[in-house]
Design a protein around this motif. Structure first.
Motif, PDB file in Angstrom:
ATOM      1  N   LEU A  68      32.749   2.111 -31.760  1.00 56.06           N
ATOM      2  CA  LEU A  68      33.516   1.318 -32.725  1.00 56.06           C
ATOM      3  C   LEU A  68      32.620   0.260 -33.366  1.00 56.06           C
ATOM      4  N   MET A  69      31.776  -0.356 -32.550  1.00 53.54           N
ATOM      5  CA  MET A  69      30.823  -1.343 -33.076  1.00 53.54           C
ATOM      6  C   MET A  69      29.867  -0.717 -34.082  1.00 53.54           C
ATOM      7  N   TYR A 111      29.959   9.475 -34.786  1.00 50.45           N
ATOM      8  CA  TYR A 111      28.693   9.111 -35.423  1.00 50.45           C
ATOM      9  C   TYR A 111      28.184  10.242 -36.307  1.00 50.45           C
ATOM     10  N   LEU A 112      28.193  11.480 -35.784  1.00 45.36           N
ATOM     11  CA  LEU A 112      27.642  12.610 -36.530  1.00 45.36           C
ATOM     12  C   LEU A 112      28.426  12.909 -37.808  1.00 45.36           C
ATOM     13  N   VAL A 113      29.720  12.642 -37.796  1.00 47.94           N
ATOM     14  CA  VAL A 113      30.540  12.899 -38.983  1.00 47.94           C
ATOM     15  C   VAL A 113      30.272  11.851 -40.066  1.00 47.94           C
ATOM     16  N   HIS A 114      30.428  10.582 -39.731  1.00 47.86           N
ATOM     17  CA  HIS A 114      30.386   9.571 -40.798  1.00 47.86           C
ATOM     18  C   HIS A 114      28.960   9.194 -41.213  1.00 47.86           C
ATOM     19  N   GLU A 115      27.940   9.609 -40.415  1.00 46.22           N
ATOM     20  CA  GLU A 115      26.562   9.316 -40.787  1.00 46.22           C
ATOM     21  C   GLU A 115      25.824  10.539 -41.321  1.00 46.22           C
ATOM     22  N   ASP A 127      26.913   7.391 -47.467  1.00 45.16           N
ATOM     23  CA  ASP A 127      26.986   6.461 -48.599  1.00 45.16           C
ATOM     24  C   ASP A 127      28.260   6.646 -49.427  1.00 45.16           C
ATOM     25  N   ARG A 128      29.149   7.512 -48.973  1.00 40.62           N
ATOM     26  CA  ARG A 128      30.336   7.826 -49.773  1.00 40.62           C
ATOM     27  C   ARG A 128      31.647   7.434 -49.118  1.00 40.62           C
ATOM     28  N   TRP A 129      31.678   7.347 -47.774  1.00 40.42           N
ATOM     29  CA  TRP A 129      32.990   7.175 -47.144  1.00 40.42           C
ATOM     30  C   TRP A 129      33.637   5.838 -47.486  1.00 40.42           C
ATOM     31  N   ILE A 130      32.830   4.813 -47.712  1.00 37.03           N
ATOM     32  CA  ILE A 130      33.402   3.530 -48.148  1.00 37.03           C
ATOM     33  C   ILE A 130      34.082   3.689 -49.506  1.00 37.03           C
ATOM     34  N   VAL A 131      33.424   4.392 -50.408  1.00 38.53           N
ATOM     35  CA  VAL A 131      33.982   4.613 -51.751  1.00 38.53           C
ATOM     36  C   VAL A 131      35.271   5.412 -51.653  1.00 38.53           C
ATOM     37  N   TRP A 132      35.271   6.458 -50.822  1.00 39.77           N
ATOM     38  CA  TRP A 132      36.482   7.265 -50.651  1.00 39.77           C
ATOM     39  C   TRP A 132      37.644   6.409 -50.123  1.00 39.77           C
ATOM     40  N   LEU A 133      37.364   5.556 -49.151  1.00 36.69           N
ATOM     41  CA  LEU A 133      38.419   4.718 -48.587  1.00 36.69           C
ATOM     42  C   LEU A 133      38.879   3.640 -49.566  1.00 36.69           C
ATOM     43  N   GLU A 134      37.983   3.204 -50.444  1.00 33.38           N
ATOM     44  CA  GLU A 134      38.377   2.225 -51.456  1.00 33.38           C
ATOM     45  C   GLU A 134      39.397   2.820 -52.422  1.00 33.38           C
ATOM     46  N   HIS A 135      39.331   4.121 -52.652  1.00 35.53           N
ATOM     47  CA  HIS A 135      40.331   4.776 -53.499  1.00 35.53           C
ATOM     48  C   HIS A 135      41.712   4.747 -52.843  1.00 35.53           C
ATOM     49  N   ILE A 136      41.737   4.663 -51.503  1.00 36.37           N
ATOM     50  CA  ILE A 136      43.005   4.658 -50.765  1.00 36.37           C
ATOM     51  C   ILE A 136      43.471   3.234 -50.474  1.00 36.37           C
ATOM     52  N   VAL A 146      38.011   5.792 -39.960  1.00 40.70           N
ATOM     53  CA  VAL A 146      36.777   6.563 -39.746  1.00 40.70           C
ATOM     54  C   VAL A 146      36.656   6.991 -38.286  1.00 40.70           C
ATOM     55  N   PHE A 147      36.951   6.075 -37.386  1.00 43.28           N
ATOM     56  CA  PHE A 147      36.805   6.360 -35.957  1.00 43.28           C
ATOM     57  C   PHE A 147      37.749   7.480 -35.520  1.00 43.28           C
ATOM     58  N   PHE A 148      39.019   7.375 -35.861  1.00 39.18           N
ATOM     59  CA  PHE A 148      39.983   8.371 -35.398  1.00 39.18           C
ATOM     60  C   PHE A 148      39.855   9.689 -36.162  1.00 39.18           C
ATOM     61  N   ALA A 149      39.428   9.623 -37.403  1.00 35.94           N
ATOM     62  CA  ALA A 149      39.153  10.865 -38.135  1.00 35.94           C
ATOM     63  C   ALA A 149      37.986  11.600 -37.488  1.00 35.94           C
TER      64      ALA A 149
END
Length: 377
Positions: free
Chosen positions: A24-25, A296-300, A306-315, A338-341
């Motif tokens: 989580l950290m 870690y392997l999914v979101h990195e 470099d995209r998941w923040i942008v995707w979440l900003e749309h939501i 991100v963590f639970f996904a």
């Protein structure tokens, strides 16, 4: 015997809980970096930046904590070739599958100029450092039998001298000298991982009691983080008013900085003392902890990081940068999504791997791997 098994189970749950917290950290650290809310040299600080820097200081110990947990258990376990191969297959599973999915959906298209290099990154993620952490972590696993042999055969004084020598090389000198050394990788390399691994192995072998109590351990963690936070603010102000110290302003957030290490040891020690009750929450922790590496392997993944923040900003809307409260609320929601996904995706991966394991159990390859594991233990 039953009581001993229960005690061991409880202790392992404590560390599994710490593993979940560490991941989580890590997600928090990546959120802060990609959201561009940390202090910027030469620019006046804002309230959100100060708050984000405080959160970063609390979370910067995550990688060292993860390696401490791994070293603590791996140093007393037998070598398994199948475990290393499974770890590598897990990494390749994500580098290839995520890329294919993104190509199918049209999110990413391989261009003629980068197709060869991208292909290498997907199919050889360890060698190409698709994920720097995975590369260092796998190399640490590979070196584990050699390290464990050294831990078993060296005297206590010899092992202590080895660790102190590594700390001098990787940590102590760089923490006080405001000059960047060519050999310093800021703790983003398996050399530092080996140093932290040996520290954990030493603690396990000699049952070293760090900081004597849970309260003192927590104090070491919090004081270390506070020192990091204050140093970041002070160095930022010095740079803003007088210039210079551009490199050293980043040192407090390096993984091989002295107070990053002491903070990790403090948090690790706290969870050695922490007694977790056996209940539904403990069972959930033990179930999801093995899935955290997948987060870690999914979101990195290089096409996602470099995209998941942008995707979440749309939501959830753009990252608030003028309100500490709304920024904190935005950060919490993004991190947990991100963590639970990631947990869900790795749960699917685990089901697939378990199915393949059962299907291929009696094949020649799997029979050979089991034989090798027995011989190498």
């Amino acid at each position: 015997m039953a009581e001993m098994a229960v005690v061991k189970k409880h202790k392992e749950t404590n560390f599994e809980f710490l593993r979940v917290i560490a991941m989580l950290m890590v997600v928090v650290l990546h959120y802060l970096s990609h959201a561009d809310v940390l202090l910027q040299l030469g620019m006046p600080k804002s309230g959100v930046q100060v708050f984000a820097t405080a959160i970063e200081s609390l979370c910067i110990v995550a990688v060292n904590v993860w390696v401490l947990i791994s070293g603590y258990f791996l140093s007393q376990s037998g070598f398994k070739l199948s475990r290393i191969l499974q770890l590598i297959c897990e990494v390749i599973f994500y580098t290839v599958l995520i890329s294919v999915v993104m190509m199918i959906t049209g999110v990413y298209v391989v261009g003629s100029t980068d197709s060869v290099y991208k292909t290498v990154q997907y199919f050889f993620p360890i060698q190409s450092e698709h994920y720097w952490f995975a590369t260092s972590y796998v190399l640490m696993y590979i070196f584990a039998p050699v390290l464990n042999a050294g831990v078993r055969n060296l005297s206590r004084l010899q092992l202590k001298a080895t660790i102190l020598g590594l700390l001098l090389w990787f940590c102590f000198i760089k923490s006080v000298i405001p000059v960047m050394f060519a050999t310093d990788k800021y703790g983003y390399d398996f050399g530092w991982f080996i140093c932290v691994y040996l520290i954990a192995a030493y603690i396990r072998k000699y049952n070293v009691t760090l900081f004597y109590s849970a309260r003192k351990s927590a104090a070491v963690y919090l004081i270390s983080c506070l020192i990091i936070f204050v140093m970041l603010l002070v160095l930022h102000e010095i740079n803003l008013k007088r210039g210079g110290l551009i490199y050293y302003s980043t040192v407090p957030t390096h993984y091989n900085f002295i107070f990053t290490l002491t903070g990790a040891l403090g948090l690790f020690s706290f969870f050695r003392f922490y007694k977790m009750r056996e209940n539904t929450f403990a069972k959930v922790i033990r179930y999801i902890a093995p899935l955290t590496f997948g987060v870690y392997l999914v979101h990195e993944h290089i096409e996602i990081r470099d995209r998941w923040i942008v995707w979440l900003e749309h939501i959830l809307g753009e990252v608030p940068k003028d309100s500490v409260f709304f920024f904190g609320w935005h950060m919490l929601r993004c991190v947990f999504i991100v963590f639970f996904a990631g947990l869900f995706v790795d749960w699917i991966r685990m089901i697939i791997f378990d199915y393949l394991g059962r299907t291929l159990h009696d094949t020649g390859l799997f029979t050979w791997l089991r034989k090798m594991d027995k011989e190498l233990c």
